[in-house]
Write an enzyme that holds these catalytic residues in place. Structure first.
Site, PDB file in Angstrom:
ATOM      1  N   LYS A  36       0.687  -1.203   0.057  1.00 19.88           N
ATOM      2  CA  LYS A  36       0.056   0.002  -0.094  1.00 19.88           C
ATOM      3  C   LYS A  36       0.675   1.363  -0.040  1.00 19.88           C
ATOM      4  CE  LYS A  36      -4.310   1.349   2.480  1.00 19.88           C
ATOM      5  NZ  LYS A  36      -5.417   0.878   3.529  1.00 19.88           N
TER       6      LYS A  36
ATOM      7  N   GLU B 289     -18.964  -5.630  10.482  1.00 24.99           N
ATOM      8  CA  GLU B 289     -19.752  -4.963  11.442  1.00 24.99           C
ATOM      9  C   GLU B 289     -20.814  -5.774  12.119  1.00 24.99           C
ATOM     10  OE1 GLU B 289     -18.255  -2.028   8.451  1.00 24.99           O
ATOM     11  OE2 GLU B 289     -19.060  -4.137   8.298  1.00 24.99           O
TER      12      GLU B 289
ATOM     13  N   ARG C 165     -25.170  -1.987   7.858  1.00 27.01           N
ATOM     14  CA  ARG C 165     -24.814  -3.490   7.620  1.00 27.01           C
ATOM     15  C   ARG C 165     -25.108  -4.379   8.726  1.00 27.01           C
ATOM     16  NH1 ARG C 165     -19.398  -3.737   4.313  1.00 27.01           N
ATOM     17  NH2 ARG C 165     -20.862  -5.089   2.870  1.00 27.01           N
TER      18      ARG C 165
END
Length: 628
Positions: free
Chosen positions: A282, A358, A386
């Site tokens: 990244k 979640e 969610r």
């Protein structure tokens, strides 16, 4: 002329030489850094996606072959090579390019997926549709930035593995990160793959040496090849994919474009679902991003960031943690963005990062509460959607003392329709027993957080806005749990919800300038509706609510219902977010567009009051006078 200026679509990439492609990769990284440091957005993930994106577009034929990105914020490079380079400077600006894939922008974007772990399900459905329609098309799903830790991704993999003839290639962009380093058992497995390449080397060595031995060598190699799975399990656990029945290719250096192209061509020719495991870094190619330990410049952060709502919550939770050893914290891969990092530094054993999951976070919190602790679950408002079933059936049904801290609530702006937090109050109004607080300023964040955590026999929720925290608005009186912020008369009762209390104060000032008497109140706790608020409403000519949540099922709707139930006949008007998907723009611009500003709300209230006065006086008769 730069190479990028010659690329108007994916077909142009296939005409470039190796040197031109190398130059193009450098140019793309320069454009990413120059643009995103100015407009804001997701820099680190896209710096790591350059070679993967180029290889995908050279091997596959978009838009005939469909490319789906998970999470969609990895698609900046894709935008640059699909005809949008000239507009890239408008990224995340009003009227400009979205920070995510967008059907309205390009035929190369089929899904606007901005919530994690969805791409494999989209890809599964697309590939099955093309198979049923007899169309020879490939679907490529890129899943990374921690999205593979989401349960939905594994539900999809379970189904994809059972469909042996799907033209589906899954690229695992394995950079070991989500917002922060990816956590959990899956992450450990992928780390083993990244750091232990001995498996392929050993097989190559055996094949090379035994192949030179006549008669004995080839049969012996076949025998040894039969223990391939054992070698895999011992040296590199890619077997977890093949145990599902998925062909596995890799690990491949995700910054070696030629190696990626070779792997993707092999995967494309296989004739069934294939996973290509690409190991990337990244922020690759930009030292400030590579060296950023917090999140590899996942998002560009302002140099002099003002104190925000999240900072107030973060500091107060640490204080509570010292006072309450039963308080624990849970995050879904967003330790820093939700402000839990300082709590984790102070209480590492009491902080749990569950990855992009979640639903699991909420039910795990229920378990922690049932075990005698008080969990604080910190989520962005858009991700509360969610986990609604878990809030309802796992936490509220069992009367668990869990506190949900809902960050980025209301109109958030730049990230567009998928990230505006305009549904949480409507959803949570449906949950029996849940108490919902909406602080108007930093002082109320501290105050209401403490009150919420003191509730141990029901779920509580605290929601606040994005960005710089508002200046404190002190009450001049308190009626029950309701704060009175301003009082100049009894024409209009203005109910400002959370961050919109400041807007309500602006509206009051404008109405007073027109001669109307106004009282402004902040309920603080918006669920349940305070009985004192109902009593107050009976004394006014008009009750008005202002909230930056959807009007459908929001606080205004619930207050109106409470007034009806209480027999209060006072006329009522609610202002909130319309039930539409809001386009990306700065918060102020979005609020202006939907009429949720002090000036517009005051204008509409003035018109309504004027009409009410005219009606009370009677309509003009034919002679120009008033009827009695």
């Amino acid at each position: 002329m730069r190479v990028l200026e010659t690329v108007e679509g994916p077909e142009d990439l296939k005409k470039l030489t190796d040197q031109q492609l190398t130059d193009l990769a450098t140019e793309i990284r320069d454009v990413l850094v120059e643009t995103v440091t100015r407009t804001g957005g997701h820099l680190g993930p896209n710096l790591g996606m350059v070679e993967i994106t180029l290889a995908m577009h050279r091997v596959f034929d978009s838009p005939r072959d469909r490319l789906v990105f998970d999470i969609g914020h990895q698609a900046y490079v894709h935008k640059l090579v699909t005809g949008r380079a000239k507009d890239f400077g408008t990224l995340r600006q009003q009227g400009g390019l979205s920070g995510y894939p967008s059907q309205a922008e390009s035929e190369h974007d089929i899904v606007e997926n901005c919530h994690a772990s969805t791409a494999l399900s989209y890809a599964d459905g697309l590939a099955k549709a093309y198979r049923l329609r007899g169309e020879d098309r490939h679907v490529v799903a890129v899943i990374g930035d921690g999205a593979l830790t989401g349960g939905m991704a594994w539900e999809a993999l379970n189904n994809i593995a059972a469909a042996k003839d799907l033209n589906l290639v899954i690229i695992v962009n394995d950079n070991g990160r989500s917002y922060s380093p990816t956590v959990g058992g899956l992450a450990t497995h992928l780390t083993s793959l990244r750091t232990n390449p001995r498996y392929e080397k050993i097989l190559d060595l055996i094949k090379k040496n035994l192949g030179r031995t006549p008669y004995v060598g080839p049969p012996m190699y076949e025998v040894l090849h039969g223990v391939k799975k054992g070698l895999k399990d011992m040296l590199a656990p890619q077997g977890m994919f093949e145990d599902l029945g998925l062909k596995y290719v890799g690990p491949v250096d995700g910054h070696d474009r030629q190696a990626l192209e070779d792997a993707l061509r092999n995967a494309k020719s296989f004739g069934g679902p294939v996973i290509v495991h690409a190991v990337t870094k990244k922020g690759f190619g930009y030292p400030p991003a590579e060296q950023d330990e917090e999140d590899n410049l996942h998002q560009v952060r302002p140099a002099n960031k003002p104190r925000g709502w999240t900072d107030v919550f973060s500091d107060e939770l640490v204080k509570i943690g010292h006072r309450r050893p039963d308080v624990v914290a849970i995050t879904a891969a967003m330790l820093h963005p939700t402000g839990l990092a300082p709590f984790a530094d102070e209480f590492p054993g009491r902080t749990f990062d569950v990855g992009i999951a979640e639903q699991h976070a909420v039910t795990s919190a229920a378990g922690l509460a049932l075990g005698g602790l008080h969990p604080v679950v910190a989520l962005y408002s858009t991700f509360v959607n969610r986990a609604f079933d878990q809030v309802m059936m796992d936490v509220a049904l069992h009367k668990c003392g869990v506190t949900f801290v809902i960050d980025r609530a209301g109109v958030t702006g730049d990230d567009g329709p998928t990230h505006n937090g305009v549904y949480d109050m409507s959803l949570l109004q449906l949950v029996p027993g849940l108490r919902l607080a909406a602080p108007r300023d930093g002082k109320r964040v501290q105050e209401l957080l403490n009150e919420a955590i003191d509730v141990d026999d029901a779920p509580t929720a605290l929601r606040f806005a994005k960005g710089e925290v508002f200046a404190d608005i002190e009450q001049i009186d308190r009626v029950g749990s309701v704060d009175v912020l301003r009082r100049s008369g009894r024409d209009v009762l203005l109910v400002g919800i959370g961050a919109m209390a400041a807007t309500a104060m602006d509206v009051a000032q404008r109405l007073e300038a027109h001669g109307f008497g106004v009282t402004v109140v902040d309920p603080r706790w918006v669920k349940p509706v305070a009985p004192e608020l109902v009593e107050l409403a009976a004394d006014f000519k008009l009750v008005v609510t202002i909230e930056d949540n959807g009007r459908a099922g929001g606080c205004g709707a619930m207050i109106a219902q409470a007034l009806r139930d209480g027999g209060v006949r006072t006329p009522f008007r609610d202002f909130g977010v319309p039930q539409v998907f809001l386009e990306h723009a700065k918060r102020a611009a979005v609020l202006q567009e939907i009429g949720l500003t002090g000036q517009e709300v005051a204008r509409e209230i003035t018109e309504q009051l004027t009409q009410h006065v005219d009606a009370a006086l009677g309509e003009p008769d034919r002679a120009g006078g008033r009827k009695a």
